[in-house]
Design an enzyme around this catalytic site. Structure first.
Site, PDB file in Angstrom:
ATOM      1  N   GLY A   1       8.640  34.983  26.272  1.00 60.78           N
ATOM      2  CA  GLY A   1       8.198  34.695  27.639  1.00 60.78           C
ATOM      3  C   GLY A   1       7.255  35.725  28.218  1.00 60.78           C
ATOM      4  O   GLY A   1       6.858  35.634  29.374  1.00 60.78           O
TER       5      GLY A   1
ATOM      6  N   ARG B   1      -3.448  33.430  37.232  1.00 55.03           N
ATOM      7  CA  ARG B   1      -4.565  32.550  36.895  1.00 55.03           C
ATOM      8  C   ARG B   1      -4.784  31.514  37.988  1.00 55.03           C
ATOM      9  O   ARG B   1      -3.835  31.039  38.607  1.00 55.03           O
ATOM     10  CB  ARG B   1      -4.248  31.861  35.568  1.00 55.03           C
ATOM     11  CG  ARG B   1      -5.346  30.962  35.072  1.00 55.03           C
ATOM     12  CD  ARG B   1      -5.241  30.773  33.572  1.00 55.03           C
ATOM     13  NE  ARG B   1      -4.186  29.850  33.206  1.00 55.03           N
ATOM     14  CZ  ARG B   1      -3.862  29.581  31.927  1.00 55.03           C
ATOM     15  NH1 ARG B   1      -4.488  30.173  30.939  1.00 55.03           N
ATOM     16  NH2 ARG B   1      -2.905  28.731  31.657  1.00 55.03           N
TER      17      ARG B   1
ATOM     18  N   ASP C   1      -3.284  20.886  23.807  1.00 57.93           N
ATOM     19  CA  ASP C   1      -2.675  21.461  25.013  1.00 57.93           C
ATOM     20  C   ASP C   1      -3.592  22.498  25.652  1.00 57.93           C
ATOM     21  O   ASP C   1      -3.315  22.984  26.749  1.00 57.93           O
ATOM     22  CB  ASP C   1      -1.312  22.093  24.693  1.00 57.93           C
ATOM     23  CG  ASP C   1      -1.384  23.091  23.549  1.00 57.93           C
ATOM     24  OD1 ASP C   1      -1.880  22.716  22.464  1.00 57.93           O
ATOM     25  OD2 ASP C   1      -0.974  24.241  23.732  1.00 57.93           O
ATOM     26  N   ASN C   2      -4.683  22.831  24.985  1.00 60.82           N
ATOM     27  CA  ASN C   2      -5.639  23.780  25.559  1.00 60.82           C
ATOM     28  C   ASN C   2      -6.958  23.098  25.907  1.00 60.82           C
ATOM     29  O   ASN C   2      -7.995  23.752  25.995  1.00 60.82           O
ATOM     30  CB  ASN C   2      -5.886  24.932  24.577  1.00 60.82           C
ATOM     31  CG  ASN C   2      -4.662  25.825  24.424  1.00 60.82           C
ATOM     32  OD1 ASN C   2      -3.822  25.882  25.315  1.00 60.82           O
ATOM     33  ND2 ASN C   2      -4.557  26.506  23.306  1.00 60.82           N
TER      34      ASN C   2
ATOM     35  N   ASP D   1      -7.282  29.211  28.377  1.00 56.41           N
ATOM     36  CA  ASP D   1      -6.575  29.959  27.332  1.00 56.41           C
ATOM     37  C   ASP D   1      -7.523  30.726  26.417  1.00 56.41           C
ATOM     38  O   ASP D   1      -8.069  30.197  25.449  1.00 56.41           O
ATOM     39  CB  ASP D   1      -5.656  29.037  26.522  1.00 56.41           C
ATOM     40  CG  ASP D   1      -4.296  28.933  27.195  1.00 56.41           C
ATOM     41  OD1 ASP D   1      -4.113  29.560  28.248  1.00 56.41           O
ATOM     42  OD2 ASP D   1      -3.414  28.241  26.666  1.00 56.41           O
TER      43      ASP D   1
END
Ligand code: AMP
Ligand code: MG
Length: 492
Positions: free
Chosen positions: A123, A173, A256-257, A266
Site C-alpha cells: 500500500g 494527484r 487500467d492505465n 501513471d
C-alpha cells in the site's frame, strides 16, 4: 481559507466501484514539493497547505466534513493478461474539487496505505517514484500533453521495503477523473455476474457518468456508447501521437492505465528516448517489449478494443443483436486509426514549421515527415536535439549519413518552414532520464537540491527566441555516453 469542499459524485453514482476507505495515518509528514500554481488553480491556499492542518489534509488524515474518500474498483489487462480485480491497492480518491474555472477535478492520493484491493502489496510508495511522477507529469503539462497533475509529494517518514529499504512518500494527484478502460471492464464483469437481472445497471450508469464528465456531446448521439468509444479513441489518438512526437515511452499501457479523459496517467516506468529507436523499452518488467516506443499506437488501439468489448451490452438492443453490435463497435474502433494518422501528420507539420492545423494533410508534408522518421531511425539521432538544431540550422552536425540528410533537408526547405512555429512546438528541455535519475537518487538520499532546478527547467521547455536561459544549458543536453542503457522499475 482552509479545508476545501470535496464532492463525492463518483461514490454516489457508482457505489459498486467505490469502496469507502481511509488513508493510513502519517505521523510525521514532510512536504517535499508543493505545486503552488496548481494549488492556486484549484482555489487552495498555499500557506494553509504548508501548515500542520494543511499537511494532514494532503496525506488524507484530515478529511473535510461531508467528503467520502473511496478506493476505486477497476479491472484490467496487464501485459495482455486479464486481471478481474485490480482497483486502488494503495490509492484513494479523496473527492472532487471544483477548480477556479468551474471544472471538476479529482483529488487523489497514491501511496496512502493498503486497501482491500491491495492483494500482496504494502500500500505504500517510495520517494523516488512519486517524485518521478511529479516531475514528469508537470513536464508533460508544460509540453501541452494532456496529463494528470501533481499537487504535492509528501514524505511519510516511514521506510518502504523494496529490494532495499527506501524512504516512503505519497503523491497528491489531480485528474479530470480516474475513469479508465479498466473501470468499464470491471463494470461489465460485475454486470455479467448479475446476468438476467438488468436492475444493477452499473455499466449504463458508468457510461452516463463518463459521458457527462468528459464527452458530453456523446449523450446526444443515437448510440451514446459508440459515441463515447469514438470520443475516447480520438482523445487517445491525439495523446499517443503527442507522446510519439516527444519520444515518450509510457512503459505500462495496461488497460487500467488508459484513461477515458485522454490524460496520461501513471508514470511508473516511463522514460524518454535519447536515441531514436522504435524498439526502445526501458521497463524492467516489460521483457517482451510489448510497450516499446514504436508499439504504443498499436497498443492504444488494442486497449480501446477492450473498451469496445466492455461497452457491447450497451450497443445491443433496439433491433441490434450481438453480431450487429460487434460490427458497429468495430467500425467505431476504426476511427482510432484515422484520428491517429491525422494527429501524427498535423503534429509533425507544426514541429517541422510547415503550418498549423490541417497542413499535415498535404502529400508533400507527409513525404517529408516519412523521410524524417527514416533519417532518425537510420542514424539513431536524438529526436529532441535534432528538432532544436533543425530550427537553428545545425542539424547536419547531428547525423551520420550526410547525403541522406542533405536530400531530405532540401525537400523540407522547399516547403518554406517557419522557424518561429518550430521554436514554439519543439521543446529544448524534456525530463531526460539521466537528469531525472540524478534528482530522484539525491532526493532518496535526503538531498532535494537537484529537484528544484530540474523542475524549473522541464516546466519551461521552450526557448521561443532561440536562446537558452543562463544556467539551463545542461538540461538541454542528451545523456552522456557514460549513462549507458537505462532501466526503469514500476512505481511500486
Ligand atoms: P500500477 O502499475 O501502478 O498502475 O498498479 C497496478 C495495480 O497494482 C493497481 O491495482 C495498484 O493499486 C496495485 N499496486 C501497485 N503497487 C502497489 C502497492 N505497493 N501496494 C498495493 N497495491 C499496489
Ligand atoms: Mg495504474
Amino acid at each position: 481559507m482552509g479545508l476545501p469542499t470535496l464532492g463525492h459524485r463518483f461514490a454516489d453514482e457508482l457505489p459498486e466501484l467505490a469502496l469507502p476507505w481511509q488513508a493510513e495515518e502519517v505521523a510525521a509528514p514532510q512536504l517535499l514539493v508543493l505545486n503552488e500554481p496548481l494549488a492556486a488553480e484549484l482555489g487552495l491556499d498555499v500557506d494553509w497547505l504548508r501548515s500542520p492542518d494543511g499537511l494532514r489534509f494532503l496525506v488524507g488524515g484530515l478529511v473535510p466534513e461531508g467528503a467520502r474518500p473511496v478506493a476505486q474498483g477497476y479491472a484490467g489487462h496487464q501485459f495482455g493478461g486479464w486481471s478481474p480485480r485490480l482497483g486502488d491497492g494503495r490509492a484513494l480518491l479523496l473527492g472532487e474539487l471544483t477548480d477556479r474555472e468551474g471544472r471538476r477535478r479529482d483529488l487523489h492520493l497514491k501511496g496512502s496505505g493498503r486497501t482491500p484491493f491491495a492483494r500482496g502489496g504494502d500500500g505504500r510508495a517510495a520517494v523516488g517514484p512519486m517524485l518521478r511522477e511529479h516531475v514528469v507529469s508537470e513536464a508533460m503539462h508544460a509540453l501541452g500533453v494532456p496529463t494528470t497533475r501533481s499537487l504535492a509529494v509528501v514524505a511519510t517518514g516511514r521506510e518502504v521495503q523494496r529490494e532495499v529499504p527506501l524512504p516512503g512518500a505519497l503523491l497528491v494527484r489531480v485528474a479530470s477523473s480516474h475513469l479508465r478502460v479498466g473501470s468499464f471492464q470491471y463494470a461489465r464483469a460485475l454486470e455479467a455476474q448479475h446476468s438476467g437481472d438488468r436492475s444493477p445497471g452499473v455499466l449504463q450508469r458508468l457510461l452516463d457518468h463518463a459521458i457527462d464528465r468528459h464527452h458530453p456531446d456523446a449523450a446526444k448521439a443515437d448510440r451514446p456508447a459508440l459515441a463515447l468509444l469514438e470520443a475516447v479513441a480520438a482523445a487517445q489518438a491525439r495523446l499517443v501521437a503527442a507522446w510519439m512526437q516527444l519520444g515518450f515511452v509510457h512503459g505500462v499501457m495496461n488497460t487500467d492505465n488508459v484513461t477515458i479523459s485522454g490524460e496520461t496517467i501513471d508514470y511508473g516506468p516511463c522514460a524518454f528516448l535519447d536515441v531514436f529507436d522504435v524498439a526502445a523499452s526501458f521497463s524492467s518488467i516489460d521483457e517482451g517489449g510489448r510497450y516499446a516506443y514504436g508499439n504504443q499506437p498499436a497498443i492504444a488501439e488494442w486497449d480501446l478494443a477492450r473498451l469496445a468489448e466492455a461497452l457491447l451490452p450497451l450497443v445491443e438492443g433496439d433491433g441490434v443483436d450481438e453480431a450487429a453490435a460487434i460490427e458497429l463497435a468495430t467500425a467505431s474502433l476504426g476511427t482510432f486509426r484515422t484520428a491517429y494518422a491525422e494527429a501524427w501528420d498535423d503534429g509533425w507539420a507544426r514541429k517541422l514549421g510547415l503550418g498549423a492545423d490541417g497542413a499535415g494533410g498535404s502529400e508533400e508534408v507527409k513525404a517529408v515527415v516519412a523521410g524524417l522518421t527514416d533519417l532518425m531511425r537510420a542514424d539513431r539521432v536524438d529526436l529532441t536535439s535534432f528538432l532544436v538544431a533543425l530550427a537553428d540550422g545545425r542539424a547536419r552536425d547531428l547525423v551520420l549519413d550526410l547525403a541522406a540528410h542533405d536530400a531530405w533537408h532540401a525537400r523540407w526547405q522547399a516547403l518554406g518552414p517557419d522557424v518561429d512555429l518550430m521554436r514554439r512546438t519543439n521543446p529544448v528541455r524534456i525530463p531526460r532520464n539521466h537528469l531525472v535519475q540524478e534528482a530522484l537518487d539525491a532526493a532518496t538520499a535526503g538531498d532535494l537540491g537537484p529537484l528544484g532546478p530540474l523542475l524549473a527547467a522541464v516546466t519551461s521547455p521552450y526557448d521561443v527566441d532561440g536562446s537558452t536561459p543562463a544556467g539551463m544549458e545542461r538540461y538541454a543536453e542528451p545523456a552522456p555516453d557514460s549513462f549507458g542503457d537505462y532501466t526503469t522499475y514500476c512505481g511500486t
